[in-house]
Scaffold this active site. Structure first.
Site, short mmCIF file in Angstrom:
data_model
loop_
_atom_site.label_atom_id
_atom_site.label_comp_id
_atom_site.label_asym_id
_atom_site.label_seq_id
_atom_site.Cartn_x
_atom_site.Cartn_y
_atom_site.Cartn_z
N HIS A 82 0.86 -1.18 0.00
CA HIS A 82 0.00 0.00 0.00
C HIS A 82 0.90 1.23 0.00
CE1 HIS A 82 1.17 0.09 4.16
NE2 HIS A 82 0.58 -1.07 4.39
N HIS A 103 4.00 1.32 2.27
CA HIS A 103 5.20 0.62 1.78
C HIS A 103 5.90 1.45 0.72
CE1 HIS A 103 2.77 -3.07 3.00
NE2 HIS A 103 3.88 -3.24 3.66
N GLY A 147 9.50 0.99 8.95
CA GLY A 147 8.50 1.98 9.35
C GLY A 147 8.39 2.09 10.86
N GLN A 200 8.71 -3.55 16.56
CA GLN A 200 9.43 -4.32 15.54
C GLN A 200 10.74 -3.62 15.17
OE1 GLN A 200 7.81 -6.58 12.01
NE2 GLN A 200 8.17 -4.63 11.02
N SER A 250 -2.22 0.58 6.86
CA SER A 250 -1.89 -0.82 7.17
C SER A 250 -2.56 -1.73 6.13
CB SER A 250 -2.44 -1.17 8.56
OG SER A 250 -2.54 -2.57 8.72
N ARG A 260 -4.04 -4.26 6.79
CA ARG A 260 -5.29 -4.75 7.38
C ARG A 260 -6.45 -3.77 7.22
NH1 ARG A 260 -3.63 -8.40 12.37
NH2 ARG A 260 -1.56 -8.92 11.69
O1 PAF Z 1 6.57 -5.62 8.89
C1 PAF Z 1 6.51 -6.60 8.12
O2 PAF Z 1 5.89 -6.55 7.06
C2 PAF Z 1 7.22 -7.89 8.51
O3 PAF Z 1 7.15 -8.10 9.88
C3 PAF Z 1 8.66 -7.96 8.00
C4 PAF Z 1 9.55 -6.92 8.65
C5 PAF Z 1 8.69 -7.81 6.49
C6 PAF Z 1 9.25 -9.34 8.36
O4 PAF Z 1 8.51 -10.37 7.77
#
Ligand code: PAF
Length: 318
Positions: free
Chosen positions: A38, A41, A156, A162, A194, A196
């Protein structure tokens, strides 16, 4: 060639494609994704394009980071559309864009087992709700970094935990890469972008709009403390956010104030210019035909980071 998209389906093709850039000492930027791309990204890809003449975007739905087989099976796979978006981004930015689209055997030659655990930063927030999730993320990012060998990794800030996990992984494994954190991209109504979100029906989307507003209420508490030169009370921050977020149309997984580097909850007061992560995860019910019974959404703001606070306030129109 600049401005074009190349596709590599395995690490050998990727090495052949990238080795000349590496030998020439050029920067290589990397954006890992699970596809279903999306504009959030694409913003990461565009940011990467300002950092290096070659950008690699991986598209790999990583089995080791899903808690439930049903979630993995239901994860949207939209490869043709993803590649079209990347081709547009390549043409727009003029970089050489490489889509790395491996299969499970290419990423995990010994089978998809979780092997890495980066410790404390995985224990709270999403780590508590999704046991093992961040071990899967650390394991796949480690494998992808070994395959791509980028000089810059663009992640991000929407998934703040993460990002911290990946920073720890990079330090722990000694990867020679700079981790670049990109601001959260928000839609016009303030909701963080997102994959989702496409699963939300109108009522669920209306509920989701309260998430950034709740975070903004937390920002207001911190700003008032800053104006008064008073300490910040994390409980007051959480209370202000709850007052906006709570409702029968969503279930709160967590709404937490945490140390942004260690990802442990913070309860004691801190200096008005101290950094505090206000993070939230909710489940909203959605009648969208492709949605599971509830859709899990996360968001956060880094209090004490004046730019992040302001971006959020601008997005919700405050
Ligand atoms: O954020 C994501 O899309 C995933 O967790 C990642 C970092 C690509 C790892 O699979």
């Amino acid at each position: 060639m600049s401005g074009t998209l190349l596709r590599c389906d395995d690490r050998h093709a990727l090495a052949t494609t990238l080795d000349p850039s590496r030998s020439a000492g050029e920067q290589i930027a990397f954006v890992p994704t699970m596809g279903a791309l999306h504009h959030g990204h694409i913003a990461l890809v565009e940011r990467a394009a300002t950092l290096a003449p070659t950008v690699v975007a991986s598209i790999f739905v990583n089995p080791t980071q899903f808690d439930a087989a049903a979630d993995l099976a239901a994860y949207p796979r939209t490869l043709d559309a993803d590649l079209a978006l990347l081709a547009d981004a390549a043409a727009r930015t003029g970089v050489r864009l490489v889509a790395y689209v491996p299969n499970v055997a290419d990423v995990y030659p010994d089978g998809p087992a979780t092997t890495l655990h980066v410790g404390e930063v995985t224990e709270h927030l999403c780590g508590a709700s999704r046991p093992g999730h961040f071990d899967g993320v650390a394991t796949v990012v480690d494998a992808l970094l070994r395959a791509v060998r980028p000089t810059v990794l663009v992640m991000g800030r929407k998934d703040h935990q993460q990002l911290v996990v990946v920073r720890r992984l990079v330090a722990m494994q000694g990867h020679d890469v700079v981790v670049d954190a990109a601001p959260t991209v928000r839609d016009d109504d303030g909701v963080a972008v997102s994959s989702r979100n496409r699963l939300l029906d109108d009522a669920a989307r209306a509920a989701a709009r309260r998430i950034p507003r709740a975070l903004a209420a937390g920002v207001a508490v911190v700003r008032a403390a800053r104006t008064d030169g008073a300490p910040v009370d994390p409980e007051a921050v959480r209370d202000a956010a709850h007052a906006v977020l709570d409702g029968e149309d969503l279930r709160i997984d967590y709404l937490e104030t945490a140390d942004p580097d260690r990802i442990v909850p913070v309860d004691g007061s801190l200096a008005s210019d101290g950094r505090l992560l206000l993070a939230v995860a909710v489940h909203v019910a959605s009648a969208h035909p492709d949605a599971p019974p509830t859709v899990r959404l996360i968001d956060n703001v880094l209090l004490g980071d004046v730019e992040d606070e302001q971006r959020l306030l601008d997005a919700v129109g405050e």
